[in-house]
Write an enzyme that holds these catalytic residues in place. Structure first.
Site, PDB file in Angstrom:
ATOM      1  N   SER A 127       0.824  -1.225   0.000  1.00  0.00           N
ATOM      2  CA  SER A 127       0.000   0.000   0.000  1.00  0.00           C
ATOM      3  C   SER A 127       0.854   1.270   0.000  1.00  0.00           C
ATOM      4  O   SER A 127       1.856   1.370   0.708  1.00  0.00           O
ATOM      5  CB  SER A 127      -0.920   0.012   1.220  1.00  0.00           C
ATOM      6  N   THR A 170      -8.654  -1.748   2.788  1.00  0.00           N
ATOM      7  CA  THR A 170      -8.467  -2.165   1.404  1.00  0.00           C
ATOM      8  C   THR A 170      -8.827  -3.644   1.299  1.00  0.00           C
ATOM      9  O   THR A 170      -9.330  -4.240   2.262  1.00  0.00           O
ATOM     10  CB  THR A 170      -7.045  -1.802   0.918  1.00  0.00           C
ATOM     11  N   LYS A 229     -13.460  -4.183   2.484  1.00  0.00           N
ATOM     12  CA  LYS A 229     -14.322  -3.010   2.274  1.00  0.00           C
ATOM     13  C   LYS A 229     -15.812  -3.293   2.490  1.00  0.00           C
ATOM     14  O   LYS A 229     -16.551  -2.394   2.873  1.00  0.00           O
ATOM     15  CB  LYS A 229     -14.101  -2.452   0.867  1.00  0.00           C
ATOM     16  N   GLU A 276     -23.947   8.346   3.551  1.00  0.00           N
ATOM     17  CA  GLU A 276     -24.828   8.111   2.397  1.00  0.00           C
ATOM     18  C   GLU A 276     -24.059   7.412   1.259  1.00  0.00           C
ATOM     19  O   GLU A 276     -24.559   6.492   0.621  1.00  0.00           O
ATOM     20  CB  GLU A 276     -25.304   9.484   1.942  1.00  0.00           C
ATOM     21  N   ASN A 293     -14.224   2.508   2.731  1.00  0.00           N
ATOM     22  CA  ASN A 293     -12.755   2.491   2.644  1.00  0.00           C
ATOM     23  C   ASN A 293     -12.138   3.309   3.785  1.00  0.00           C
ATOM     24  O   ASN A 293     -10.929   3.403   3.888  1.00  0.00           O
ATOM     25  CB  ASN A 293     -12.269   3.000   1.280  1.00  0.00           C
ATOM     26  N   ASP A 337     -13.833   6.779  -2.230  1.00  0.00           N
ATOM     27  CA  ASP A 337     -13.350   6.404  -3.569  1.00  0.00           C
ATOM     28  C   ASP A 337     -14.059   7.208  -4.663  1.00  0.00           C
ATOM     29  O   ASP A 337     -13.421   7.661  -5.625  1.00  0.00           O
ATOM     30  CB  ASP A 337     -13.561   4.910  -3.829  1.00  0.00           C
ATOM     31  N   ALA A 396     -17.219  -4.521 -12.946  1.00  0.00           N
ATOM     32  CA  ALA A 396     -18.376  -4.362 -12.061  1.00  0.00           C
ATOM     33  C   ALA A 396     -18.036  -4.872 -10.662  1.00  0.00           C
ATOM     34  O   ALA A 396     -18.882  -5.440  -9.976  1.00  0.00           O
ATOM     35  CB  ALA A 396     -19.578  -5.110 -12.645  1.00  0.00           C
ATOM     36  N   GLY A 397     -16.781  -4.662 -10.256  1.00  0.00           N
ATOM     37  CA  GLY A 397     -16.355  -5.086  -8.910  1.00  0.00           C
ATOM     38  C   GLY A 397     -16.552  -3.956  -7.906  1.00  0.00           C
ATOM     39  O   GLY A 397     -17.372  -3.046  -8.116  1.00  0.00           O
ATOM     40  N   GLY A 398     -15.791  -3.998  -6.818  1.00  0.00           N
ATOM     41  CA  GLY A 398     -15.945  -3.024  -5.741  1.00  0.00           C
ATOM     42  C   GLY A 398     -15.666  -1.596  -6.185  1.00  0.00           C
ATOM     43  O   GLY A 398     -16.449  -0.681  -5.898  1.00  0.00           O
ATOM     44  N   GLY A 453      -4.708   6.401 -12.678  1.00  0.00           N
ATOM     45  CA  GLY A 453      -5.289   5.898 -11.430  1.00  0.00           C
ATOM     46  C   GLY A 453      -4.670   6.498 -10.168  1.00  0.00           C
ATOM     47  O   GLY A 453      -5.269   6.440  -9.091  1.00  0.00           O
TER      48      GLY A 453
END
Ligand code: NAP
Length: 274
Positions: free
Chosen positions: A17, A64, A68, A80, A89, A104, A130-132, A241
């Protein structure tokens, strides 16, 4: 009394990390006495770690992979964003209560908005994955006012599931149908792990994309993915990113200390080091 604050990123694995480097930089810059470290916490130890954070003087933590979603059930309240995204996160220890939030979506949007091409890229977004992380990006795209969001994913059912966030503006797409949709795309976001160090490459030809389409890759190791390299060669505006990583960290720092720290060039270069 010891006034030093403690914060950490917890995950399994977590030693790779870059969060400690980022937060230590801000701790020094904003005169915060304390430490931010990486702590490896196995899934079976997560509940124990979180429930002991108060007593051990933590101001909060970042979470991480793979914590999560599981950690959502271990906090006293949720923001919210966390509820909509379905993951946290960041945990904030607030008056002895644990508050879970998700920075995020904020992180991606804060960085993307800085790009001059962003404002004109909001007609039709194509999200790969379509992941986290995809759930956070979908939330950000909806917040930003993107009119139409197509979600292509290897496992079609995961794409269908994520589109339940807003069925009138989001549509699932079969992975094989990506190329035929490219001519109408104004914003392409890769939220899959394809292209990341040690993972397979993202095999996608960009020929059919309009030249003005903005291309964002969540992968930050390597910083310049094959997708971003090809996009730049073709003249597309791009978003890497690392900016999202830095801005989601800024959102967490703000949640703990009430100060939005600056994402400087110096920090960007520091965080870019492998
Ligand atoms: P995740 O929940 O495990 O999701 C992975 C996604 O990639 C899924 O959609 C999965 O499809 C797809 N995928 C994996 N292998 C594939 C393959 N061989 N072919 C096609 N699709 C494949 O992971 P995540 O947490 O969302 O993270 C995704 C990426 O985003 C990672 O590279 C991570 O480092 C990056 N990320 C960056 C930031 C940042 O701040 N820049 C923040 C969060 C995440 P299936 O549904 O079919 O499995």
């Amino acid at each position: 009394m010891n006034q030093r604050v403690k914060a950490a990123v917890i995950g399994d694995p977590v030693m790779h990390s870059r969060s400690p480097r980022i937060h230590q930089y801000w701790f020094e810059k904003y005169g915060i006495q304390g430490e931010y470290c990486a702590i490896e916490v196995a899934p079976a130890e997560l509940n124990h770690f979180i429930s002991h954070m108060r007593g051990e003087g933590f101001i909060g933590c970042n979470l991480t992979i793979p914590h999560k979603q599981a950690a959502m059930k271990m906090v006293d309240s949720l923001s919210e964003e966390a509820i909509a995204i379905g993951a946290i996160n960041t945990i904030v220890v607030r008056e002895n209560e644990l508050h879970g939030t998700n920075t995020d979506a904020y992180g991606w949007l804060a960085y993307a908005k800085n790009h001059p091409a962003f404002a004109n890229s909001l007609s039709h977004a194509l999200m790969l994955g379509a992941g986290g992380a995809a759930r956070a990006i979908a939330y950000a795209l909806l917040q930003a006012g993107v009119q139409k969001i197509s979600v292509a994913n290897r496992t079609f059912e995961h794409a269908q599931h994520i589109c339940e966030l807003n069925p009138s503006r989001m549509k699932p797409l079969e992975w094989d149908a990506i190329t035929s949709l490219l001519p109408e795309i104004s914003l392409l976001v890769n939220t899959t792990s394809l292209g990341m160090q040690g993972k397979p490459a993202l095999e996608l030809r960009l020929d059919a994309l309009p030249a003005t389409a903005l291309i964002s890759d969540l992968v930050y190791a390597p910083l310049e993915t094959a997708l971003l390299r090809e996009a730049k060669q073709r003249g597309h505006p791009t978003i890497d990113g690392l900016g999202m990583l830095l801005h989601q960290a800024a959102g967490a720092f703000h949640a703990w200390f009430g100060v939005m720290p600056q994402v400087t060039e110096e920090l960007y270069h520091l965080a870019a080091q492998p």
